[in-house]
Design a protein around this motif. Structure first.
Motif, mmCIF file in Angstrom:
data_model
loop_
_atom_site.group_PDB
_atom_site.id
_atom_site.type_symbol
_atom_site.label_atom_id
_atom_site.label_comp_id
_atom_site.label_asym_id
_atom_site.label_seq_id
_atom_site.Cartn_x
_atom_site.Cartn_y
_atom_site.Cartn_z
ATOM 1 N N VAL A 1 -5.729 5.156 -5.557
ATOM 2 C CA VAL A 1 -5.233 4.458 -4.373
ATOM 3 C C VAL A 1 -3.714 4.383 -4.481
ATOM 4 N N THR B 1 -0.459 2.958 -2.613
ATOM 5 C CA THR B 1 -0.069 1.974 -1.612
ATOM 6 C C THR B 1 1.438 2.000 -1.423
ATOM 7 N N ILE C 1 -6.448 8.024 -1.781
ATOM 8 C CA ILE C 1 -6.274 7.259 -0.547
ATOM 9 C C ILE C 1 -4.823 6.791 -0.490
ATOM 10 N N THR D 1 -2.360 4.270 1.567
ATOM 11 C CA THR D 1 -2.421 3.133 2.467
ATOM 12 C C THR D 1 -1.080 2.405 2.453
ATOM 13 N N GLU E 1 -0.226 -4.748 3.293
ATOM 14 C CA GLU E 1 -0.819 -5.537 4.381
ATOM 15 C C GLU E 1 0.193 -6.026 5.401
ATOM 16 N N ARG F 1 1.202 0.963 10.519
ATOM 17 C CA ARG F 1 1.070 2.260 9.870
ATOM 18 C C ARG F 1 2.413 2.705 9.282
#
Length: 82
Positions: free
Chosen positions: A16, A18, A53, A55, A58, A62
C-alpha cells in the motif's frame, strides 16, 4: 523515501503506497514521484508482493499533479520512468 509517501504491507502480499500530502490535496511533486517510483520498484522486485495499491491521505480528494511540476518532467528510478 520521503515522508510524503508512506509504504506499508498488508497480509505480506499487498503493498500500500499512500501519498501523504493532505495539505495540498495530495498533489504529486518531484519528491512524491520519486517515492512512488521507489515503491513500485520494490513491488516489482519482491516476489512475495502480488498487488500494489496507490491511495491518498484521508480527506484530501484524489491525487493531483502539483502546479509547479511541469508535465514534461519525468523521474527515473531503477529504470522506471514516472
Amino acid at each position: 523515501m520521503p515522508d510524503e509517501v508512506l509504504v506499508d504491507t498488508v497480509d505480506d502480499s499487498v503493498l500500500v503506497i499512500t501519498i501523504n500530502r493532505p495539505q495540498v490535496r495530495n498533489a504529486v511533486d518531484e519528491a512524491v514521484a520519486v517515492g512512488i517510483a521507489e515503491a513500485l520498484s520494490r513491488l516489482d522486485s519482491d516476489d512475495t508482493l502480488s498487488v500494489g495499491i496507490i491511495t491518498g491521505a484521508e480527506g484530501s480528494g484524489r491525487p493531483r499533479r502539483h502546479s509547479g511540476l511541469r508535465r514534461e518532467t519525468a523521474v527515473e528510478v531503477d529504470g522506471v520512468l514516472s
